[in-house]
Structures are given as structure tokens and as C-alpha cells.
Motif scaffolding. Structure first.
Motif, PDB file in Angstrom:
ATOM      1  N   HIS A  33       0.843  -1.204   0.000  1.00 28.23           N
ATOM      2  CA  HIS A  33       0.000   0.000   0.000  1.00 28.23           C
ATOM      3  C   HIS A  33       0.871   1.243   0.000  1.00 28.23           C
ATOM      4  O   HIS A  33       2.061   1.180   0.302  1.00 28.23           O
ATOM      5  CB  HIS A  33      -0.964   0.030   1.196  1.00 28.23           C
ATOM      6  CG  HIS A  33      -0.311   0.146   2.541  1.00 28.23           C
ATOM      7  ND1 HIS A  33       0.082  -0.955   3.275  1.00 28.23           N
ATOM      8  CD2 HIS A  33       0.017   1.218   3.309  1.00 28.23           C
ATOM      9  CE1 HIS A  33       0.611  -0.560   4.422  1.00 28.23           C
ATOM     10  NE2 HIS A  33       0.601   0.773   4.473  1.00 28.23           N
ATOM     11  N   HIS A  36       4.332   7.240   3.068  1.00 25.18           N
ATOM     12  CA  HIS A  36       5.184   6.059   2.943  1.00 25.18           C
ATOM     13  C   HIS A  36       4.670   5.104   1.883  1.00 25.18           C
ATOM     14  O   HIS A  36       3.494   5.110   1.542  1.00 25.18           O
ATOM     15  CB  HIS A  36       5.350   5.310   4.280  1.00 25.18           C
ATOM     16  CG  HIS A  36       4.074   4.765   4.866  1.00 25.18           C
ATOM     17  ND1 HIS A  36       3.293   5.481   5.730  1.00 25.18           N
ATOM     18  CD2 HIS A  36       3.456   3.564   4.720  1.00 25.18           C
ATOM     19  CE1 HIS A  36       2.253   4.743   6.093  1.00 25.18           C
ATOM     20  NE2 HIS A  36       2.316   3.579   5.483  1.00 25.18           N
ATOM     21  N   GLU A  87       7.713   1.080   4.981  1.00 27.74           N
ATOM     22  CA  GLU A  87       7.013   0.075   5.782  1.00 27.74           C
ATOM     23  C   GLU A  87       7.071  -1.274   5.076  1.00 27.74           C
ATOM     24  O   GLU A  87       7.282  -1.333   3.858  1.00 27.74           O
ATOM     25  CB  GLU A  87       5.566   0.532   5.961  1.00 27.74           C
ATOM     26  CG  GLU A  87       4.739  -0.331   6.903  1.00 27.74           C
ATOM     27  CD  GLU A  87       3.267   0.094   6.913  1.00 27.74           C
ATOM     28  OE1 GLU A  87       2.963   1.305   6.867  1.00 27.74           O
ATOM     29  OE2 GLU A  87       2.416  -0.808   6.951  1.00 27.74           O
TER      30      GLU A  87
HETATM   31 NI    NI Z   1       1.173   1.909   6.101  1.00 28.59          NI
END
Ligand code: NI
Length: 269
Positions: free
Chosen positions: A41, A167, A237
């Protein structure tokens, strides 16, 4: 202007990759081991003002086939979020959060309103431009940044960096040379990165069907009228997803874990 989803994602990536030396170093290291990197994502941040809220930022994605797929509350941080998915599972999910400004002091609300007022109408009228428009409220004041920081780390980050990808998230499921998230964490640490270890390095459990970790955002120099200061920009991440009882890979998010991941841009940590 109408961009394809690939063009939109490329623009986010180019900005994120070129302005975050830590991201570049980590991504390049993964590419030494992996034929390609698939993103689980990408995450965007905004304010809940109806001119720039989640629904506005989501528009370029929705017109490219993304569908609203979940809602999340973060009562302690006074944030609300939605996630969006595309039928093409190789496209990253989209996670957009917004600051609920009215939960904060009149002073914070005034700063946020002043920032939005300064965004040129042409950008406000074009979500494709808005999502990548960064800060349109220069000059920045370090005193204002610090005042925001006392109320909300998130508000201070938005003030300093504005509209951009906060991110990207590497899909651990798609990696070929790492067995699990723990191995990815070890790899990142061996490269010298500090992980967000707030309440443990891995947020979530296999039972919750999603495990996440992230490096701490690396600080970059930001020019303020009252001097240049190093402040945390973006982080990277990693996410590993598990199958539910029907054998379907879980696609949602866990609010309690996301709450801890938000700490990755925390200045005090
Ligand atoms: Ni995230």
C-alpha cells in the motif's frame, strides 16, 4: 489533466525515492536480492477540511478504478482513515488518513485553515495536482511547527511536508528471498536502519492476518524563516498478510497496528 494510475503512482514514487535518501538506500538494497518489488500500500495524509479531505485525495484513484474498502478511527490521535483497493491485485492499496482539526485548539485550527487558504485555487480544483503539491503555504515558520508539535505530531508533519506519499510499503508476501517479516527486519537493521520499535518491532499478529513493521523516518533539513532544522520526513514500511479461514488473503488494515505505525515520524522517539 487525466493521468493513468501508473503515471500517478510513478509520480508519488519518484518524489518519495528521490527526496528520501534512506528509502533509496533500502530500496536499492532490496533490488540486489529481488527481481522486483511489489507495494502492499501507499499512505497519504491530509486534513479533514472538505477542500482537501480523504474524499478529495481519493478522487484520482477512484476514477482509475479504486474502490473504498474500509474505515478506521484513531481516537487518541484524532485521525480518521479509509483504505481503497483496486481489482488488479498488483496495484497497491491506498491508505488515506485525515486530521480531525476540530478536536484541537483554536490556534491549531487557525494554522490549518491558513495553510489551506494559501493553496492556489487551480490546485484545489484539481485533485491530481493537489495530491503531489507538497507545501503551498511557504514560508514555513519553525515556531509554528513546534507549536503544532505540542498538539499533534501528524499536524506538524503535514505543515512541514504537505501533500506527498507519507510512505510506501513493501509486500513481504511478494518477496522471493525472505521467508517472513522478521527476516526483512533483520535485513533493514543490518543496513543500519532503526526500526520503529514502539510496542515491539512487529505490529499485529498472524491471527489478526496482518503483520507490519517500518523503519523510523530519517530526518532531512527543512528551511524555515527562522532557520534550517532537521526533521523526520518519510519512512518505509513492510507488510506481511495472511489468509483468512476461507483461504483468502486479508486485505484490510488493523487500526491498533496502524496507530503504532504512525509513530514512525515521531520527532521525540
Ligand atoms: Ni502503512
Amino acid at each position: 489533466m487525466t493521468l493513468s494510475i501508473q503515471e500517478i503512482l510513478n509520480r508519488f514514487w519518484q518524489q518519495y525515492y528521490s527526496e528520501n535518501p534512506a528509502v533509496k538506500k533500502l530500496y536499492d538494497a532490496f533490488l540486489q536480492r529481488e527481481p522486483s518489488i511489489i507495494n502492499d500500500h501507499i499512505a497519504l495524509r491530509t486534513f479533514n477540511d472538505p477542500r482537501v479531505n480523504i474524499n478529495i485525495l481519493a478522487q484520482p484513484f477512484i476514477s482509475n478504478g479504486y474502490v473504498e474498502s474500509g474505515e478506521y478511527d484513531f481516537p487518541n490521535k484524532h485521525l480518521f482513515a479509509k483504505h481503497f483497493e483496486h481489482a488488479d491485485s498488483d496495484l497497491p492499496k491506498l491508505f488515506i488518513s485525515e486530521l480531525i482539526s476540530e478536536k484541537f485548539s483554536p490556534a491549531l485550527q487557525k494554522i490549518v485553515a491558513d495553510c489551506i487558504e494559501k493553496i492556489p485555487t487551480q490546485i484545489l480544483n484539481d485533485p491530481e495536482q493537489l495530491i503531489l503539491s507538497g507545501v503551498q503555504w511557504q514560508p514555513l515558520s519553525y515556531a509554528t511547527y513546534q507549536a503544532l508539535l505540542t498538539e499533534s505530531e501528524y499536524a506538524a508533519w503535514m505543515y512541514a511536508f504537505g501533500f506527498r506519499a507519507n510512505h510506501f510499503t513493501i509486500s513481504v508476501n511478494h518477496l522471493t528471498s525472505f521467508k517472513n517479516l522478521e527476516e526483512v527486519n533483520l535485513f533493514a537493521k543490518a543496513l543500519g536502519f532503526k526500526l520503529n520499535d514502539f510496542d515491539g518491532e512487529i505490529k499485529g499478529t498472524p491471527e489478526e492476518l496482518l503483520e507490519q513493521s517500518s523503519i523510523r523516518a530519517v530526518s532531512v533539513p527543512v528551511e524555515f524563516v527562522d532557520g534550517t532544522h532537521e526533521i523526520p520526513l518519510c519512512y518505509y514500511e513492510f507488510a506481511q498478510r495472511y489468509q483468512d479461514s476461507n483461504g483468502k488473503l486479508y486485505q484490510g488494515f488493523i487500526a491498533a497496528s496502524a496507530d503504532k505505525i504512525f509513530q514512525s515520524t515521531d520527532v521525540k522517539s
